[in-house]
Design an enzyme around this catalytic site. Structure first.
Site, PDB file in Angstrom:
ATOM      1  CB  CYS A  86      -0.913   0.171   1.104  1.00  0.00           C
ATOM      2  SG  CYS A  86      -2.015  -1.506   1.401  1.00  0.00           S
ATOM      3  CG  HIS A 142      -1.354   3.108   4.555  1.00  0.00           C
ATOM      4  ND1 HIS A 142      -1.215   1.771   4.019  1.00  0.00           N
ATOM      5  CD2 HIS A 142      -0.590   2.962   5.485  1.00  0.00           C
ATOM      6  CE1 HIS A 142      -0.526   1.000   4.877  1.00  0.00           C
ATOM      7  NE2 HIS A 142      -0.203   1.785   5.740  1.00  0.00           N
TER       8      HIS A 142
END
Length: 561
Positions: A86, A142
């Site tokens: 991610c 993130h």
């Protein structure tokens, strides 16, 4: 509350109108609008953990009519690469730079780490904002949040609504990072969005927010950049029950839930596309769709027939579902087989948006618009998938195995033209057919081809064009190719910056922050200001105590007199 197109009806009525009906209606509405300018609106949709196979046009059993249609009418990217995890993919999208140049070459940014996308990196929204764009982010960040300067609204976005962490509950928006380390993770701007939390399923909630942004912006007056980063289809596997009914025939419960999540996502993007037409954006919009990494078979995803999974450098971890849909494309309904990498979106979109690309940006990405839109050759000839110097070392790796040019114990992967080289431990390496993983033991009716790699190996070479499934290792047959690629790998490594992967900071615990995951670290200036406030309070308090003491002494004197 459903992921379906909604006409203006009383609450509780949910209608999915046929595409043709909507198209006719919205074409009529679209006539009311003119193109905002030569600058296109840009909508970048990043989905989480969608496997290479998990889209209808790649042969999936999962129904994705919207994605299939948008891709068929646009350009499918069939040689498109991202990172295996991610944070790395998101960092490369935001900066146009490889991980080795931002210090994020190891793993992800964890919630408890004082770490974020380095502040000296110029971001995509910052460049588009300079070019006159209104910039909005909805969804998963993130990229770190330990101090306020790391938040999306400090990195170029005018507005932000979404989550700061890598995953969380789709309804409650809570996330635990361990015992006693649980907190709320839904933000509006730079504050927790408690008032927005109505228990709505994440995919629906984010889509509604994106549509409200479209509704409240004036497309003819200012170009818009919308970065819509869905939480779906990352674990935990949660989805409204009505979507599960479509996949009763899938015996593996994880796969069934995952398929239902993809279907809900597909409907959400259908609604978003309708809103782009309804509010006058569509004719001058570029839509980019991308997964952030390969699928995780243990959580229902499938990369079949590619090798490996999320978190690996095999094709299953890094080759992604991707397409571009836009009326502005020259050659629609085509496939782009040129090399395209997630770092390429930065220069491509900034150039499309008539922004400037300064030389000191030190980009690793290329402007690939002509390759996508017109089918011209891509300027990209190679991709550094990564060099991770602190991942598990390959036990049998050595400088000798790397011809004295490279230590093959180090985890790395490089693509040059048709060739792909891997060193170290690339990660889980089996070919996993859909539905292989089940709560029960594997049965014979599931096709099960699992090839274990020789643990004594530390170097592989594949011709990806001829062998996209990485079945035939050619490292022994073509040592001269291996040497050339090892030299290139060493050249890249000389430009690498130190890895940023700090230890856990206990101050990150949400219990010290009102139960919310959020900035906990204060920079020197903030600490000085806090010290001054404390000192002032202390001085005032001390002054009051002294005044009271003097006053009491006076009262005592009077009594004695």
């Amino acid at each position: 509350l459903h992921c379906t197109a909604r006409a203006r009806r009383p609450a509780g009525h949910h209608v999915q109108m046929p595409w043709d009906t909507w198209d006719a209606e919205l074409r009529n509405r679209g006539n009311e609008f003119d193109k905002s300018s030569s600058q296109p609106h840009i909508v970048f949709i990043l989905v989480d953990d969608q496997g290479f196979r998990d889209v209808g046009y790649h042969g999936s059993e999962i129904k994705t009519p919207t994605l299939d249609r948008l891709a068929a009418e646009g350009v499918k990217l069939e040689n498109y690469y991202v990172q295996p995890l991610c944070s790395p993919s998101r960092s490369q999208l935001m900066t146009g730079r490889y991980q080795i140049h931002t210090g994020l070459q190891h793993s992800i940014i964890r919630a408890t780490q004082p770490n974020c996308l380095p502040l000296d990196n110029v971001t995509l929204p910052q460049k588009l904002k300079q070019a006159g764009y209104s910039t909005h982010m909805v969804g998963k960040w993130h990229l770190g949040f330990y101090k306020r300067g790391c938040l999306p609204t400090k990195r170029g976005f005018d507005t932000f609504f979404g989550s700061l962490l890598g995953s969380g509950d789709y309804y409650s928006h809570y996330k635990c990072e361990g015992p006693g380390m649980c907190g709320y993770d839904l933000y509006e701007g730079e504050e927790a969005a408690w008032e927005q939390d109505r228990g709505v399923y994440s995919t629906m909630m984010l889509t509604r927010k994106a549509i409200s942004i479209l509704a409240n912006h004036k497309p003819r007056k200012q170009p818009l950049f919308l970065y819509l980063a869905y939480q779906a289809v990352h674990s935990p596997l949660q989805v409204p029950a009505r979507y599960l009914e479509r996949y009763k025939g899938i015996p593996n419960l994880h796969r069934r839930k995952y398929a239902a999540m993809v279907s809900c996502l597909d409907e959400a993007i259908h609604n978003l596309t309708l809103a782009l037409k309804r509010y006058g954006y569509y004719d001058n919009t570029v839509i980019v769709y991308s997964s952030d990494n390969g699928g995780q078979p243990l959580a229902g995803g499938s990369n079949w027939p590619l090798r490996g999974s999320k978190a690996t450098y095999w094709e299953g971890g890094i080759r992604a579902v991707g397409f571009v849909h836009s009326p502005l494309l020259v050659n629609k309904g085509t496939k782009c087989r040129s090399l395209v990498h997630i770092t390429d979106w930065f220069p491509t979109l900034v150039t499309l948006g008539e922004g400037t690309l300064d030389e000191d940006l030190n980009l690793d990405g290329y402007d690939v618009w002509e390759a996508i839109s017109e089918g011209r050759p891509s300027p990209r000839q190679d991709i550094l998938h990564n060099i991770d110097p602190i991942y598990i070392r390959a036990k049998n790796g050595s400088w000798k195995a790397g011809y004295g040019l490279w230590n093959t114990a180090i985890r790395a992967a490089l693509r040059v033209g048709h060739w792909k080289l891997l060193t170290g431990v690339p990660g889980y390496s089996d070919w996993v057919p859909p539905q292989t993983f089940s709560n029960q033991r594997l049965t014979n009716r599931w096709h099960n081809e699992r090839v274990h790699w020789d643990r004594g190996k530390s170097i592989w070479l594949f011709n990806i064009t001829a062998d996209p499934y990485e079945r035939v290792d050619l490292s022994q047959r073509y040592p001269h190719i291996v040497k050339k690629m090892l030299i290139r790998l060493a050249q890249y490594n000389r430009t690498a910056v130190p890895v940023r992967y700090p230890a856990k900071d206990l101050r990150s615990n949400p219990q010290y922050n009102g139960g919310v995951w959020g900035p906990w670290y204060k920079d020197t200036r903030e600490e000085q200001e806090e010290d001054e406030r404390y000192n002032n309070l202390f001085t005032n308090h001390l002054g009051k105590r002294r005044w009271k003491k003097k006053s009491n002494n006076r009262k005592l004197k009077r009594k004695v007199e």
